[in-house]
Design an enzyme around this catalytic site. Sequence first.
Site, short mmCIF file in Angstrom:
data_model
loop_
_atom_site.label_atom_id
_atom_site.label_comp_id
_atom_site.label_asym_id
_atom_site.label_seq_id
_atom_site.Cartn_x
_atom_site.Cartn_y
_atom_site.Cartn_z
N SER A 72 0.79 -1.24 0.00
CA SER A 72 0.00 0.00 0.00
C SER A 72 0.82 1.29 0.00
O SER A 72 0.24 2.37 -0.04
CB SER A 72 -0.96 0.01 1.20
OG SER A 72 -2.08 -0.79 0.93
N LYS A 75 -0.13 3.74 -2.66
CA LYS A 75 -1.16 4.79 -2.56
C LYS A 75 -0.55 6.20 -2.51
O LYS A 75 -1.25 7.17 -2.80
CB LYS A 75 -2.05 4.54 -1.34
CG LYS A 75 -2.91 3.28 -1.46
CD LYS A 75 -3.83 3.11 -0.26
CE LYS A 75 -4.75 1.91 -0.40
NZ LYS A 75 -4.04 0.62 -0.26
N SER A 136 -6.09 3.27 4.72
CA SER A 136 -5.51 2.54 3.59
C SER A 136 -6.56 1.70 2.86
O SER A 136 -6.31 0.57 2.44
CB SER A 136 -4.36 1.63 4.05
OG SER A 136 -3.58 1.20 2.97
N LYS A 258 2.73 6.75 5.35
CA LYS A 258 1.93 5.62 4.87
C LYS A 258 2.57 4.28 5.24
O LYS A 258 3.78 4.13 5.19
CB LYS A 258 1.79 5.71 3.34
CG LYS A 258 0.78 4.75 2.75
CD LYS A 258 -0.62 5.19 3.05
CE LYS A 258 -1.64 4.11 2.72
NZ LYS A 258 -1.54 2.92 3.59
#
Length: 428
Positions: A72, A75, A136, A258
């Site tokens: 992720s 992203k 997320s 993140k």
Amino acid sequence: MKTKLQRLFLAIILVVSVLNYSSFAATEQVQAATKIEVPQATIAAKAGMAVDVETGQVLANKNSETAMPIASLTKLLSIYLVLQAVKQGKLTWNQQVTPTADVVTLSRNMELSNIPFETAKSYTVKELYEASLIYSANAAVMALADTVSGSQDKFVDAMKAQLLKWGIKDAKIVNASGMSNSFLGDARYPGTTATDENEMSARDIATVAQHLLKDYPEILDVTSQTKIDFHGTAYPTWNLMLKGESAASTDFAVDGLKTGTSDLAGDCFVGTVKKNGFRIITVILNADGQAADQQKRFTAAKTLMEGIYQNWHQVTILQRNQANKQLPTVKVSNSKQTKVSVVSGRTVTMLLPKSVKKSQLAFKLNNEDVKRNAPIKKGANLGSIQLPNIGTGYLTEEQNDSIPILAKTAVQELSWWQKAWRKITGLF
């Protein structure tokens, strides 16, 4: 007589040898003086990196050129394109988005990090944006991808194109969210397999994060939040380094960015923090430690952050219009002078290891073999120099900033008779 001449000849050879050795030794001393040792930082992961956000200066790295699954962390790139679309007026924060049937179905897969959508219900761009960053949510970023580009495939194309603009050529991008392709079924990007995942190097990820923070610093308003209230249900952040979370540090006010997790990627994390006047990005790819340890990526990030702020500090290395012994001289023609001293055209700061003195820095003159023609006015622009490379330099060559240099004093042109005399003597 012959013996005396031999002795004289030998004496001359001896003097020249001594002078040459002295010159060589002096050169060796200069070279030794400009060799800068940088502190080694611990990166408890298969790969990682720490960089200064403002300049892209690399402060620590480990296997930073190796492409690895990133889950992720993807992203960050997807959200960059969303923010870009908002800035360009292609999207508005209050714009309503109705996820497709496929995205609604995927949103209800609780094997993934997801916020379940209702069929035929609309959500604002802002809601989906926050869900993508804080929780997320995979389906949320996919809904945004459809809205930005019209389809998942076209959005992946846009992601690849953006990376190429940044000079990133070795990345592998197969979807907008970073999850394994196995969850997408027949909706996979053309030419990819069910086992494919997005892959980038730690350097690539650091580059994406730097662009995101410099171009859209407002992202920190969202990434610093510890939960999101999505239509009456609270969803927590996965970033446990944020204030009040279990891995938070009293020494570092982490405010982003993140996390990423998958079987192939392991536990990944891109963190950012500002302290002592400068902000850094830390990248952790596949953190070391036991699988059951949910905080190993944050422990690795904290150790890396501690190492950077303990060993590096921000230093003003050049003052605008002030002389500096480390600055090179510039060659001059058409004058009695052969060189002219220079001053920096602007004040320059950079990060230095605390063990390094400014006097150890060496500045390289661009186009050093080019002579400047007299007359030269005091303060005239004579070209530029490069910032010295400390450690492994910068994320990209372009980020090694070019600093203008100005003439410290005026340089007089030769008079007509001096020019004539030079021409005459030049004939002989």
